[in-house]
Design an enzyme around this catalytic site. Structure first.
Site, PDB file in Angstrom:
ATOM      1  N   TRP A   1       0.811  -1.220   0.000  1.00  0.00           N
ATOM      2  CA  TRP A   1       0.000   0.000   0.000  1.00  0.00           C
ATOM      3  C   TRP A   1       0.842   1.266   0.000  1.00  0.00           C
ATOM      4  CZ3 TRP A   1      -2.939   2.667   4.412  1.00  0.00           C
ATOM      5  CH2 TRP A   1      -2.255   2.600   5.627  1.00  0.00           C
ATOM      6  N   ASP A   2       2.075   1.190   0.506  1.00  0.00           N
ATOM      7  CA  ASP A   2       2.997   2.329   0.381  1.00  0.00           C
ATOM      8  C   ASP A   2       3.078   2.819  -1.066  1.00  0.00           C
ATOM      9  OD1 ASP A   2       5.295   2.174   2.969  1.00  0.00           O
ATOM     10  OD2 ASP A   2       3.880   0.541   2.656  1.00  0.00           O
TER      11      ASP A   2
ATOM     12  N   ARG B   1       0.023 -13.085   3.608  1.00  0.00           N
ATOM     13  CA  ARG B   1      -0.792 -11.921   3.967  1.00  0.00           C
ATOM     14  C   ARG B   1      -0.618 -10.819   2.931  1.00  0.00           C
ATOM     15  NH1 ARG B   1       3.576 -11.087   8.349  1.00  0.00           N
ATOM     16  NH2 ARG B   1       4.460  -9.039   7.943  1.00  0.00           N
ATOM     17  N   SER B   2      -1.642  -9.985   2.816  1.00  0.00           N
ATOM     18  CA  SER B   2      -1.617  -8.896   1.851  1.00  0.00           C
ATOM     19  C   SER B   2      -1.514  -7.572   2.597  1.00  0.00           C
ATOM     20  CB  SER B   2      -2.866  -8.948   0.967  1.00  0.00           C
ATOM     21  OG  SER B   2      -2.775  -8.020  -0.098  1.00  0.00           O
TER      22      SER B   2
ATOM     23  N   ARG C   1       5.542 -13.977  13.361  1.00  0.00           N
ATOM     24  CA  ARG C   1       6.042 -13.355  12.132  1.00  0.00           C
ATOM     25  C   ARG C   1       7.565 -13.525  12.076  1.00  0.00           C
ATOM     26  NH1 ARG C   1       4.887  -7.581  13.235  1.00  0.00           N
ATOM     27  NH2 ARG C   1       4.930  -8.379  15.374  1.00  0.00           N
ATOM     28  N   PRO C   2       8.133 -14.063  11.014  1.00  0.00           N
ATOM     29  CA  PRO C   2       9.583 -14.255  10.964  1.00  0.00           C
ATOM     30  C   PRO C   2      10.367 -12.965  11.151  1.00  0.00           C
ATOM     31  CG  PRO C   2       8.533 -15.560   9.264  1.00  0.00           C
ATOM     32  CD  PRO C   2       7.458 -14.694   9.860  1.00  0.00           C
ATOM     33  N   GLU C   3       9.847 -11.853  10.606  1.00  0.00           N
ATOM     34  CA  GLU C   3      10.571 -10.582  10.677  1.00  0.00           C
ATOM     35  C   GLU C   3      10.420  -9.884  12.025  1.00  0.00           C
ATOM     36  OE1 GLU C   3       6.441  -9.195   9.624  1.00  0.00           O
ATOM     37  OE2 GLU C   3       7.648 -10.999   9.373  1.00  0.00           O
TER      38      GLU C   3
ATOM     39  N   GLY D   1      -1.926  -2.802   7.497  1.00  0.00           N
ATOM     40  CA  GLY D   1      -1.009  -1.674   7.380  1.00  0.00           C
ATOM     41  C   GLY D   1      -0.863  -0.912   8.683  1.00  0.00           C
TER      42      GLY D   1
ATOM     43  N   ASP E   1       0.145  -1.550  11.800  1.00  0.00           N
ATOM     44  CA  ASP E   1       0.791  -2.470  12.733  1.00  0.00           C
ATOM     45  C   ASP E   1       1.767  -1.701  13.620  1.00  0.00           C
ATOM     46  OD1 ASP E   1       2.070  -2.119  10.232  1.00  0.00           O
ATOM     47  OD2 ASP E   1       3.049  -4.054  10.323  1.00  0.00           O
TER      48      ASP E   1
ATOM     49  N   GLU F   1       8.987   8.348   7.985  1.00  0.00           N
ATOM     50  CA  GLU F   1       7.766   7.589   7.697  1.00  0.00           C
ATOM     51  C   GLU F   1       6.562   8.114   8.460  1.00  0.00           C
ATOM     52  OE1 GLU F   1       7.826   3.574   9.079  1.00  0.00           O
ATOM     53  OE2 GLU F   1       8.753   4.095  10.987  1.00  0.00           O
TER      54      GLU F   1
END
Length: 577
Positions: free
Chosen positions: A172-173, A218-219, A283-285, A316, A318, A513
């Site tokens: 979405w960015d 995931r989207s 979540r891996p990250e 988005g 998060d 950001e």
């Protein structure tokens, strides 16, 4: 559909003692699940968990897994020093997946710069325009030839990335990035980015959160149709539209089939959408964050929390108190109370309403009136659902709906006005009521933008942070309303936001950001990682506002409407509890 197999995989081992009834984030036993991921992340060898899962393999996965098994036989709990040696032997640092690339369509003097009256802002806009060169990335052909060595997902065209830790394409960015690129007259770069997203839909059936395999389940908010519309409005390229439309419809069907839920209100059923990711693993990250947050929970509770954290990432937002739901079903709690999948979000449904209207317009342009009518009917059905389930006539805004309590969440978020941005409401007075709601909400008191909420939770999608996409959606929505009052408010918010961005740039020589609504030029904070420089969508939003309001924006304090200076309806003490 191509993506459906993703949700039907058998259970797999996360690490030695935990099994899940849900598929892993991806099929990799190194980047997404398994003992290597577990031990490396648990050892906290890096400041950011994302660092490890972005590293490139020097050998094939089977060689690396075998070597790790041999190392584990020496000591089941491998000391950090030994893990570092192992990583040095079998992994390269992140970033080797890209080659140096400067967008060839970048040029010095796009026309929109001429419309910026303030000399300081015009000089600054030139610098923002130059940032596209530093954010360009081209994926090496070796990622395509040897995908097993990378967590990077190959896409055929170069991209503009957000910046900082976000080294790769994000979904979405890119909507605001593409809009900025089009203003910068970088049409080829924008086209290539859209082609990448179409490529991903054709590969997965939807667009992953970002360009890494650990995002494959995931989207993010589905902006691809609006990206295509931005490109079409800039080029009037009907051949592009005709080629892209079947893939845009494929993505739309993914959201319709995999992210929708039926709600009954006053005896009538309505179909609306939510974020929902059925992967009950960390979540891996952000592996250690998720493990630590789930400590003390049952296995079932852990899986539910991890699914809802991924759904929050899919949104988005998060993370945010917006997704908190306590044991009584109320919008309270902590990060461990995140229940994103239990909530019907106003902004997601407004976005899909706009997508349906846009898909209808594409079919009209291409001469397919029957298909256009189907999407117009879908938009009309969604509009009725939004107004039946999310609209609150007394408060004058739209609110997220809790599927458990069957009630609306009443707190302020900029998303409460998303239907104004999407122009997805049936009565003109609804838009004007929303303006009055915004004025009385307490959200306009801050000098540097509209906060993401009025609750100080410590999460980054809450007070005191203001985020570029939310500012732009709010400003764009208000600017489309017929009243001068709404248009004046849109300008005032644009002035505040541009000045915040400009002040931060003069202090730090950087775009961020997110920003703090309280301090002039102060970057935002909170959440799982440090505030990031770059920054793709910040640049795109700033350029769009400078284009829209360039004749009147100033690098000074600007003119501020009197109603923004009115006393608060809600005191700070009450508002920030």
């Amino acid at each position: 559909m191509k993506n459906m197999r993703l949700f039907l995989l058998p259970c797999v081992t996360l690490f030695v003692c935990v099994r899940s009834a849900y598929p892993p984030p991806c099929d990799s036993e190194i980047y997404c699940s398994g003992p290597i991921l577990h031990q490396v992340q648990e050892a906290k060898l890096f400041d950011d968990d994302k660092y490890f899962v972005d590293m490139k393999l020097k050998e094939t996965p089977d060689v690396v897994i075998s070597a790790f098994k041999n190392l584990s036989q020496e000591s089941p709990n491998i000391p950090p020093a030994k893990l570092q040696e192992f990583l040095s032997m079998y992994f390269d640092k992140p970033g080797t997946e890209f080659e140096t690339w400067t967008p060839p369509d970048w040029h010095e003097n796009p026309k929109f710069l001429d419309g910026i009256a303030d000399e300081e802002l015009r000089k600054w806009a030139v610098k923002i325009h130059q940032l596209w060169k530093s954010l360009g990335r081209k994926i090496r052909s070796s990622v395509k030839d040897h995908p097993e060595l990378y967590s990077q997902i190959y896409t055929p065209h170069p991209v503009i990335v957000p910046g900082g830790r976000f080294r790769e394409l994000y979904y979405w960015d890119s909507y605001w990035v593409i809009n900025g690129l089009l203003l910068s007259e970088m049409t080829d770069t924008a086209f290539g980015m859209i082609q990448n997203f179409l490529y991903l839909v054709n590969r997965y059936g939807f667009i992953p959160n970002g360009g890494r395999i650990y995002y494959e389940r995931r989207s993010q908010p589905p902006f691809l149709t609006l990206m295509a519309d931005s490109y079409y409005q800039a080029t009037k390229d009907e051949a592009f539209l005709r080629a892209a439309l079947p893939t845009l419809e494929t993505e739309y069907q993914f959201w319709k089939l995999n992210r929708s839920v039926t709600v009954t209100v006053n005896g009538t059923e309505h179909l609306l959408n939510r974020y929902h990711v059925q992967v009950g693993l960390p979540r891996p990250e952000s592996y250690t964050d998720d493990l630590e947050l789930a400590e003390g929970l049952t296995d079932e509770q852990k899986e539910q929390l991890w699914m809802d954290l991924k759904a929050g990432a899919e949104s988005g937002w998060d993370f945010t108190s917006r997704w908190y739901t306590d044991s009584d079903g109320h919008n309270n709690g902590t990060l461990g109370s995140t229940r994103t999948s239990q909530i019907l979000p106003t902004d997601l449904n407004a976005l899909l309403c706009l997508c349906e209207k846009t898909l209808a317009s594409f079919h009209r342009i291409l001469g397919d009136d029957d298909s256009a009518s189907k999407y117009e009917s879908a938009a009309a059905l969604r509009l009725r659902a939004i107004e039946a389930v999310l609209w609150d006539a007394e408060r004058g805004a739209w609110f997220d709906y809790n599927l458990v309590t069957k009630s609306k969440h009443s707190e302020f978020y900029p998303s409460n006005l998303a239907p104004v941005w999407a122009q997805c409401y049936s009565q003109p007075e609804m838009g004007e009521k929303a303006v009055q709601y915004l004025k009385s909400s307490g959200a306009l008191q801050f000098p540097n933008g509209v906060p993401t909420s009025l609750r100080e939770s410590g999460q980054q999608w809450d007070y005191p942070n203001a985020w570029p996409p939310l500012q732009h959606m709010l400003i764009e929505g208000l600017s489309k309303l017929p009243s001068e009052d709404a248009k004046e408010l849109a300008f005032d918010l644009a002035q505040r936001w541009i000045r915040t961005n400009w002040l931060a740039y003069t202090k730090y020589d950087a775009m961020f950001e997110k920003y703090d609504v309280n301090g002039d030029g102060k970057p935002g904070g909170g959440g799982e990682y440090e505030v990031q420089l770059g920054f793709g969508w910040t640049n795109g939003v700033a350029l769009q506002l400078l284009d829209q309001y360039g004749a009147t924006l100033t690098s000074g304090s600007g003119r501020v409407s009197s109603f923004l200076l009115l006393p608060l309806v809600i005191s700070n003490a009450l508002m920030l509890q």
